[in-house]
Design a protein around this motif. Structure first.
Motif, PDB file in Angstrom:
ATOM      1  N   VAL A   1       0.855  -1.186   0.000  1.00 55.90           N
ATOM      2  CA  VAL A   1       0.000   0.000   0.000  1.00 55.90           C
ATOM      3  C   VAL A   1       0.890   1.234   0.000  1.00 55.90           C
ATOM      4  O   VAL A   1       1.889   1.300   0.711  1.00 55.90           O
ATOM      5  CB  VAL A   1      -0.966   0.008   1.206  1.00 55.90           C
ATOM      6  CG1 VAL A   1      -0.219  -0.062   2.521  1.00 55.90           C
ATOM      7  CG2 VAL A   1      -1.856   1.248   1.167  1.00 55.90           C
ATOM      8  N   THR A   2       0.518   2.183  -0.862  1.00 52.59           N
ATOM      9  CA  THR A   2       1.212   3.475  -0.917  1.00 52.59           C
ATOM     10  C   THR A   2       0.353   4.498  -0.212  1.00 52.59           C
ATOM     11  O   THR A   2      -0.748   4.819  -0.667  1.00 52.59           O
ATOM     12  CB  THR A   2       1.460   3.910  -2.368  1.00 52.59           C
ATOM     13  OG1 THR A   2       2.252   2.920  -3.038  1.00 52.59           O
ATOM     14  CG2 THR A   2       2.177   5.254  -2.408  1.00 52.59           C
ATOM     15  N   MET A   3       0.832   4.990   0.912  1.00 56.13           N
ATOM     16  CA  MET A   3       0.120   6.015   1.663  1.00 56.13           C
ATOM     17  C   MET A   3       0.538   7.393   1.156  1.00 56.13           C
ATOM     18  O   MET A   3       1.723   7.675   0.990  1.00 56.13           O
ATOM     19  CB  MET A   3       0.445   5.907   3.161  1.00 56.13           C
ATOM     20  CG  MET A   3      -0.046   4.631   3.822  1.00 56.13           C
ATOM     21  SD  MET A   3      -1.830   4.666   4.093  1.00 56.13           S
ATOM     22  CE  MET A   3      -2.052   3.128   5.008  1.00 56.13           C
ATOM     23  N   PHE A   4      -0.433   8.238   0.911  1.00 57.78           N
ATOM     24  CA  PHE A   4      -0.151   9.610   0.487  1.00 57.78           C
ATOM     25  C   PHE A   4       0.035  10.462   1.734  1.00 57.78           C
ATOM     26  O   PHE A   4      -0.840  10.496   2.608  1.00 57.78           O
ATOM     27  CB  PHE A   4      -1.287  10.162  -0.370  1.00 57.78           C
ATOM     28  CG  PHE A   4      -1.771   9.190  -1.434  1.00 57.78           C
ATOM     29  CD1 PHE A   4      -0.885   8.315  -2.069  1.00 57.78           C
ATOM     30  CD2 PHE A   4      -3.109   9.147  -1.795  1.00 57.78           C
ATOM     31  CE1 PHE A   4      -1.329   7.419  -3.032  1.00 57.78           C
ATOM     32  CE2 PHE A   4      -3.559   8.260  -2.770  1.00 57.78           C
ATOM     33  CZ  PHE A   4      -2.674   7.393  -3.381  1.00 57.78           C
ATOM     34  N   ASP A   5       1.190  11.113   1.833  1.00 53.80           N
ATOM     35  CA  ASP A   5       1.570  11.836   3.051  1.00 53.80           C
ATOM     36  C   ASP A   5       1.541  10.845   4.220  1.00 53.80           C
ATOM     37  O   ASP A   5       2.203   9.835   4.159  1.00 53.80           O
ATOM     38  CB  ASP A   5       0.661  13.051   3.268  1.00 53.80           C
ATOM     39  CG  ASP A   5       0.729  14.025   2.090  1.00 53.80           C
ATOM     40  OD1 ASP A   5       1.844  14.303   1.621  1.00 53.80           O
ATOM     41  OD2 ASP A   5      -0.338  14.486   1.630  1.00 53.80           O
ATOM     42  N   ASP A   6       0.712  11.106   5.240  1.00 51.77           N
ATOM     43  CA  ASP A   6       0.689  10.190   6.383  1.00 51.77           C
ATOM     44  C   ASP A   6      -0.466   9.196   6.317  1.00 51.77           C
ATOM     45  O   ASP A   6      -0.644   8.384   7.228  1.00 51.77           O
ATOM     46  CB  ASP A   6       0.624  10.978   7.699  1.00 51.77           C
ATOM     47  CG  ASP A   6      -0.609  11.874   7.790  1.00 51.77           C
ATOM     48  OD1 ASP A   6      -1.457  11.842   6.869  1.00 51.77           O
ATOM     49  OD2 ASP A   6      -0.718  12.622   8.787  1.00 51.77           O
ATOM     50  N   GLY A   7      -1.258   9.271   5.249  1.00 49.19           N
ATOM     51  CA  GLY A   7      -2.372   8.336   5.091  1.00 49.19           C
ATOM     52  C   GLY A   7      -3.582   8.665   5.940  1.00 49.19           C
ATOM     53  O   GLY A   7      -4.526   7.873   6.004  1.00 49.19           O
ATOM     54  N   GLU A   8      -3.589   9.821   6.581  1.00 45.48           N
ATOM     55  CA  GLU A   8      -4.654  10.158   7.515  1.00 45.48           C
ATOM     56  C   GLU A   8      -5.668  11.164   6.945  1.00 45.48           C
ATOM     57  O   GLU A   8      -6.650  11.494   7.609  1.00 45.48           O
ATOM     58  CB  GLU A   8      -4.065  10.743   8.808  1.00 45.48           C
ATOM     59  CG  GLU A   8      -3.171   9.777   9.575  1.00 45.48           C
ATOM     60  CD  GLU A   8      -3.946   8.645  10.245  1.00 45.48           C
ATOM     61  OE1 GLU A   8      -5.191   8.676  10.220  1.00 45.48           O
ATOM     62  OE2 GLU A   8      -3.289   7.722  10.789  1.00 45.48           O
TER      63      GLU A   8
END
Length: 349
Positions: A189-196
């Motif tokens: 999984v590629t989280m964008f920035d912190d994924g939040e």
């Protein structure tokens, strides 16, 4: 006294010539373009399920699509404006939901024909994030044509639009690695920035239900004291709805539950959203996956433009749309969809 005015008096109405009769204050006939598509099939099913709406599918002459029982079919030739007008005669509303692969002038032809046929309401081919936000629309590279279609409806002056903003479709987006960043086969999984960062994203059944409930509203208030929801509230405006207000991290927690895995079983990469977006835009001319990648990445920027609950407010409660859908159920469907797309060589990785 005429028979109509007499009947109005019996029902407690005045004899005002502009008074709308109860029967005339509802949409009865709906035409839909894309009735068997990913989203359109759910809209068609929900429209039929009301038991109050006659549904007509507008299809190309050469189409062999099989429609659900109860759907009428009107065959059209997009090169012949008269055939489009004829198909739309007598319709109260037109719903346009077409693939991005459709000829680019299709929407304008349908909108013009709807005006010529006297169709009062059009749901244009929106069904996207907030395209009333011109910055977001322009930076996602989908805003300009949608804006032009709304402007065309207003310019022609015969129809009114309601633009349904639902974010991206959850089952579709989660199934595409380039969209929400998940590769289920490789467990990455590629989280964008912190994924939040939270965005609004909608399931196909919820979108179908929203369209059906919207077009089942009374058209205008029955009188000055009538506070019930009506279509007039949304005339030439956006209607915002969703299934989930959710982050990538929330999606990941659902994936872990559905797959019975732990975070240690996955490879997680963190990428700045702006960097991913810029890199995607730079190669859109040569990389067929880059268009979807830049759209979805832009939605996750930390400016809340993808979260219409926060920036615009939602009409879920007003329309009676559920906010308790089973997230894991639709995550499972997305995983199965990605597996299916990989088998036929159509997944964007």
């Amino acid at each position: 006294m005429g028979a109509r005015n007499f009947l109005l008096l019996l029902n407690g109405y005045t004899t005002c010539t502009t008074m709308t009769t109860p029967a005339a204050n509802y949409i009865r006939k709906v035409a839909i373009v894309g009735a068997t598509g990913n989203a359109g099939s759910y809209m068609t099913k929900a429209l039929l399920a009301t038991g109050k709406l006659a549904v007509t599918a507008i299809t190309r002459t050469e189409s062999t699509a099989i429609m659900p029982a109860g759907v009428q079919v009107a065959k059209v030739d997009y090169s012949d404006p008269a055939s489009l007008v004829a198909a739309l005669q007598g319709q109260d509303a037109l719903v346009i939901t077409m693939s991005g692969r459709a000829p680019p002038d299709s929407d304008a032809k349908l909108i013009t024909a709807a005006a010529d046929a006297g169709v009062k309401w059009v749901l244009p081919n929106e069904f996207a994030p907030d395209m009333a936000d011109e910055v977001l629309g322009n930076e996602m590279h989908i805003g300009a044509p949608k804006r032009q279609h709304r402007e065309l409806i207003e310019k022609l002056g015969k129809s009114s639009y309601v633009a349904v903003s639902c974010g991206f479709w959850y089952e579709w987006s989660l199934a595409l690695t380039v969209a929400y960043g998940f590769d289920f086969g490789k467990r990455t999984v590629t989280m964008f920035d912190d994924g939040e960062t939270k965005i609004c994203t909608t399931t196909w059944p919820q979108l179908g239900l929203a369209v059906a409930k919207l077009l089942s509203l009374k058209i205008e208030p029955d009188g000055p004291d009538d506070k019930e929801p009506c279509l007039e509230m949304f005339r030439d405006k956006f209607m915002y709805m969703t299934s989930f207000v959710i982050s990538q991290r929330d999606m990941f927690e659902s994936v872990l539950r559905v797959t019975g895995t732990s975070e240690a079983d996955w490879t997680i990469t963190y990428v700045p959203s702006l960097e991913r977006y810029n890199n995607s835009v730079a190669v859109m001319a040569t990389d067929r996956t880059a268009f979807v990648r830049q759209m979805c990445t832009r939605l996750f920027f930390q400016d809340d433009r993808g979260n219409t609950e926060k920036t615009r407010g939602l009409s879920n409660k007003l329309l009676g749309l559920p906010r308790d859908e089973d997230l894991d159920k639709f995550t499972k469907l997305a995983i199965e969809r990605q597996q299916m797309l990989e088998k036929i060589g159509m997944n964007m990785v």
